[in-house]
Scaffold this motif. Structure first.
Motif, short mmCIF file in Angstrom:
data_model
loop_
_atom_site.label_atom_id
_atom_site.label_comp_id
_atom_site.label_asym_id
_atom_site.label_seq_id
_atom_site.Cartn_x
_atom_site.Cartn_y
_atom_site.Cartn_z
N PRO A 159 -5.33 6.16 -4.92
CA PRO A 159 -5.10 5.92 -3.49
C PRO A 159 -6.10 6.64 -2.60
CG PRO A 159 -3.40 7.35 -4.38
CD PRO A 159 -4.21 6.87 -5.54
N VAL A 208 -5.44 10.18 3.36
CA VAL A 208 -6.66 10.51 2.62
C VAL A 208 -6.95 12.01 2.73
CG1 VAL A 208 -9.18 10.22 2.68
CG2 VAL A 208 -7.70 8.22 2.66
N GLN A 266 -3.82 6.17 7.48
CA GLN A 266 -4.63 6.26 6.26
C GLN A 266 -5.52 7.50 6.29
OE1 GLN A 266 -4.21 3.74 3.81
NE2 GLN A 266 -5.24 5.18 2.50
N GLY A 326 -8.20 4.40 -0.14
CA GLY A 326 -8.06 4.72 1.28
C GLY A 326 -9.38 5.09 1.93
N THR A 327 -10.17 5.89 1.22
CA THR A 327 -11.48 6.29 1.74
C THR A 327 -12.38 5.07 1.90
OG1 THR A 327 -11.29 8.47 0.72
CG2 THR A 327 -13.50 7.76 1.32
N SER A 373 5.08 8.42 2.70
CA SER A 373 5.12 7.04 2.19
C SER A 373 6.55 6.58 1.97
CB SER A 373 4.35 6.93 0.88
OG SER A 373 2.99 7.14 1.09
N GLN A 432 -5.04 2.73 10.29
CA GLN A 432 -6.22 3.55 9.99
C GLN A 432 -5.94 5.02 10.30
OE1 GLN A 432 -9.19 1.21 12.13
NE2 GLN A 432 -10.11 0.71 10.16
N ASN A 486 0.83 -1.21 0.00
CA ASN A 486 0.00 0.00 0.00
C ASN A 486 0.86 1.26 0.00
OD1 ASN A 486 -2.68 1.19 0.09
ND2 ASN A 486 -2.16 1.82 2.17
N ILE A 493 0.72 4.10 -2.92
CA ILE A 493 0.50 5.52 -2.67
C ILE A 493 1.66 6.34 -3.23
CG2 ILE A 493 0.33 7.31 -0.88
CD1 ILE A 493 -1.14 5.16 0.86
N ASN A 524 -10.08 -2.15 2.07
CA ASN A 524 -9.27 -1.39 1.12
C ASN A 524 -8.98 -2.29 -0.08
OD1 ASN A 524 -6.95 -0.36 -0.27
ND2 ASN A 524 -6.48 0.91 1.50
#
Length: 142
Positions: free
Chosen positions: A39, A85, A81, A43-44, A114, A78, A16, A20, A52
């Motif tokens: 992404p 997001v 994320q 992510g949302t 990232s 989370q 992930n 990203i 995901n």
């Protein structure tokens, strides 16, 4: 060992992070900022439903049982994320509302976080730890 629902195998987290990072970098290099929607939407969706699609796809690539891998705490992921997001949303808003500087600032923040995570330091983990320390000190000071 922790509950399997409260952790995620490290290879999925790494996948992930690469997804990203590469999405943002390709977006910035090409000027096709809509690529950052990938992404952002994944992510949302992950935050809203717990599923995901990037992690689901990467999960199919695992060669061993999920529990045999080093695990990452789902709550921490989370939190991270949510930050990603939010920054991607602000970046997309910036690029598509004529505020390119805002778009660049927030997309570069996501790419940097990232990339740094792939090198072994989790910026979101540091932020969450500091927040938890602040809350603890505030509770115990009363």
């Amino acid at each position: 060992m922790e509950n399997a629902n409260s952790t995620i195998p490290k290879p999925l987290v790494t996948f992930n992070q690469w997804f990203i990072l590469l999405s943002v970098v390709i977006s910035l290099i090409t000027g096709f900022y809509f690529i950052m929607l990938l992404p952002f939407l994944a992510g949302t969706l992950g935050l809203l439903t717990g599923a995901n699609p990037v992690l689901k796809l990467a999960g199919k690539l695992l060669s061993k049982p999920r529990s045999s891998y080093l695990q990452e705490e789902k709550a921490q992921l989370q939190f991270n994320q949510t930050i990603a997001v939010g920054c991607l949303a602000l970046s997309l808003i910036g690029f598509y509302s004529g505020m390119a500087t805002m778009g660049y600032i927030f997309s570069i923040m996501v790419a940097a976080a990232s990339g740094i995570a792939l090198l072994g330091f989790c910026v979101g983990c540091f932020i969450r730890f500091q927040w938890q320390q602040f809350q603890y000190r505030r509770r115990t000071a009363k």
